[in-house]
Motif scaffolding. Structure first.
Motif, PDB file in Angstrom:
ATOM      1  N   ALA A   1      -9.770   2.839   4.989  1.00  0.00           N
ATOM      2  CA  ALA A   1     -10.119   3.236   3.620  1.00  0.00           C
ATOM      3  C   ALA A   1      -8.982   2.915   2.655  1.00  0.00           C
ATOM      4  N   ASN A   2      -7.735   3.123   3.082  1.00  0.00           N
ATOM      5  CA  ASN A   2      -6.590   2.834   2.228  1.00  0.00           C
ATOM      6  C   ASN A   2      -6.377   1.321   2.074  1.00  0.00           C
ATOM      7  N   VAL A   3      -6.621   0.555   3.128  1.00  0.00           N
ATOM      8  CA  VAL A   3      -6.529  -0.908   3.025  1.00  0.00           C
ATOM      9  C   VAL A   3      -7.532  -1.401   1.984  1.00  0.00           C
ATOM     10  N   LYS A   4      -8.775  -0.931   2.080  1.00  0.00           N
ATOM     11  CA  LYS A   4      -9.814  -1.330   1.122  1.00  0.00           C
ATOM     12  C   LYS A   4      -9.446  -0.904  -0.297  1.00  0.00           C
ATOM     13  N   ALA A   5      -9.005   0.334  -0.471  1.00  0.00           N
ATOM     14  CA  ALA A   5      -8.631   0.834  -1.798  1.00  0.00           C
ATOM     15  C   ALA A   5      -7.471   0.037  -2.382  1.00  0.00           C
ATOM     16  N   THR A   6      -6.511  -0.347  -1.538  1.00  0.00           N
ATOM     17  CA  THR A   6      -5.358  -1.137  -1.997  1.00  0.00           C
ATOM     18  C   THR A   6      -5.809  -2.504  -2.490  1.00  0.00           C
TER      19      THR A   6
ATOM     20  N   ALA B   1       0.847  -1.194   0.000  1.00  0.00           N
ATOM     21  CA  ALA B   1       0.000   0.000   0.000  1.00  0.00           C
ATOM     22  C   ALA B   1       0.878   1.238   0.000  1.00  0.00           C
ATOM     23  N   SER B   2       0.301   2.386  -0.366  1.00  0.00           N
ATOM     24  CA  SER B   2       1.018   3.649  -0.204  1.00  0.00           C
ATOM     25  C   SER B   2       0.143   4.617   0.557  1.00  0.00           C
ATOM     26  N   GLY B   3       0.802   5.353   1.459  1.00  0.00           N
ATOM     27  CA  GLY B   3       0.085   6.310   2.284  1.00  0.00           C
ATOM     28  C   GLY B   3      -0.221   5.747   3.655  1.00  0.00           C
ATOM     29  N   PRO B   4      -1.040   6.472   4.420  1.00  0.00           N
ATOM     30  CA  PRO B   4      -1.376   6.028   5.775  1.00  0.00           C
ATOM     31  C   PRO B   4      -2.192   4.735   5.730  1.00  0.00           C
ATOM     32  N   MET B   5      -2.012   3.896   6.712  1.00  0.00           N
ATOM     33  CA  MET B   5      -2.688   2.598   6.730  1.00  0.00           C
ATOM     34  C   MET B   5      -4.063   2.714   7.394  1.00  0.00           C
TER      35      MET B   5
ATOM     36  N   MET C   1       2.800   4.248   7.749  1.00  0.00           N
ATOM     37  CA  MET C   1       2.708   4.588   6.327  1.00  0.00           C
ATOM     38  C   MET C   1       3.316   3.473   5.475  1.00  0.00           C
ATOM     39  N   ASN C   2       2.780   3.323   4.276  1.00  0.00           N
ATOM     40  CA  ASN C   2       3.392   2.504   3.224  1.00  0.00           C
ATOM     41  C   ASN C   2       3.686   1.071   3.658  1.00  0.00           C
ATOM     42  N   ARG C   3       2.721   0.424   4.304  1.00  0.00           N
ATOM     43  CA  ARG C   3       2.893  -0.958   4.734  1.00  0.00           C
ATOM     44  C   ARG C   3       2.094  -1.867   3.801  1.00  0.00           C
ATOM     45  N   PHE C   4       1.508  -2.930   4.300  1.00  0.00           N
ATOM     46  CA  PHE C   4       0.797  -3.904   3.473  1.00  0.00           C
ATOM     47  C   PHE C   4      -0.651  -4.055   3.917  1.00  0.00           C
ATOM     48  N   ALA C   5      -1.562  -4.230   2.953  1.00  0.00           N
ATOM     49  CA  ALA C   5      -2.972  -4.503   3.225  1.00  0.00           C
ATOM     50  C   ALA C   5      -3.188  -6.010   3.198  1.00  0.00           C
ATOM     51  N   LEU C   6      -4.023  -6.527   4.116  1.00  0.00           N
ATOM     52  CA  LEU C   6      -4.438  -7.929   4.052  1.00  0.00           C
ATOM     53  C   LEU C   6      -5.609  -8.000   3.090  1.00  0.00           C
ATOM     54  N   CYS C   7      -5.441  -8.782   2.028  1.00  0.00           N
ATOM     55  CA  CYS C   7      -6.458  -8.912   0.990  1.00  0.00           C
ATOM     56  C   CYS C   7      -6.733 -10.393   0.767  1.00  0.00           C
ATOM     57  N   ALA C   8      -7.825 -10.703   0.088  1.00  0.00           N
ATOM     58  CA  ALA C   8      -8.205 -12.101  -0.111  1.00  0.00           C
ATOM     59  C   ALA C   8      -8.861 -12.306  -1.464  1.00  0.00           C
ATOM     60  N   ARG C   9      -8.956 -13.565  -1.839  1.00  0.00           N
ATOM     61  CA  ARG C   9      -9.754 -13.990  -2.996  1.00  0.00           C
ATOM     62  C   ARG C   9     -10.115 -15.451  -2.761  1.00  0.00           C
ATOM     63  N   PRO C  10     -11.193 -15.917  -3.376  1.00  0.00           N
ATOM     64  CA  PRO C  10     -11.546 -17.327  -3.204  1.00  0.00           C
ATOM     65  C   PRO C  10     -10.355 -18.222  -3.563  1.00  0.00           C
ATOM     66  N   ALA C  11     -10.154 -19.264  -2.777  1.00  0.00           N
ATOM     67  CA  ALA C  11      -8.990 -20.145  -2.958  1.00  0.00           C
ATOM     68  C   ALA C  11      -8.926 -20.700  -4.374  1.00  0.00           C
TER      69      ALA C  11
END
Length: 177
Positions: free
Chosen positions: A44-49, A37-41, A142-152
């Protein structure tokens, strides 16, 4: 020769435009990834990422969780629990333990990973792991990682060139020729 070169350039250019993501674990029918991600964590930024990278934004718990909302997808995390330990299942899968009572429990794979939390702490903070501590306030990082998912096992469409569709598919085991 010329068509091979242009095909290589198209694929290389496309791959350079995607956000960096790393597979973390499979749990409850979903594959989980950490996505740069970029910017503050913020939540809203996690979702956008997650959305920009073509992933779902996992909720921190089921429909009973205070910090789940219509802006995230229930993926089975904290099912039937209080949701006070978001990412617990992923942490246990990767590292075998969990930080309890503010004691650090190192898990390098999740260091810097933040999960969406609706109205957590009455503002838009996400919750993340830093140096083994859980639920670090994302609004101060700032500028860390978002936890994201998708069906296996879901494949990712990349592009179509001359009638050939290209996909990215997660493979397991050794890659041999």
């Amino acid at each position: 020769m010329r068509s091979r070169l242009s095909l290589t350039l198209v694929v290389v250019s496309l791959l350079q435009c995607t956000r960096a993501s790393t597979f973390l674990a499979t749990y409850s029918g979903y594959d989980y990834y950490k996505v740069q991600a970029s910017g503050p964590m913020s939540s809203a930024n996690v979702k956008a990422t997650c959305e920009a990278a073509g992933y779902l934004t996992p909720c921190p718990g089921d429909h009973n969780c205070t910090w789940s909302s219509d802006d995230c997808v229930q993926t089975g995390l904290q099912r039937g629990q209080s949701c006070h330990s978001p990412m617990r299942e992923i942490f246990l899968t990767l590292c075998g333990g969990y930080p309890e009572h503010n004691f650090a429990y190192p898990c390098p794979a999740l260091d810097g990973v933040y999960i969406y939390m609706a109205d957590w702490r009455n503002y838009d903070a996400s919750c993340g792991f830093e140096d083994g501590l859980g639920c670090v306030d994302g609004d101060v990082t700032m500028n860390r990682f978002a936890l994201c998912a998708r069906p296996a096992g879901q494949q990712v469409y990349l592009t179509t060139v001359d009638g050939w569709a290209f996909y990215k598919v997660r493979a397991t085991g050794a890659m041999t020729s």
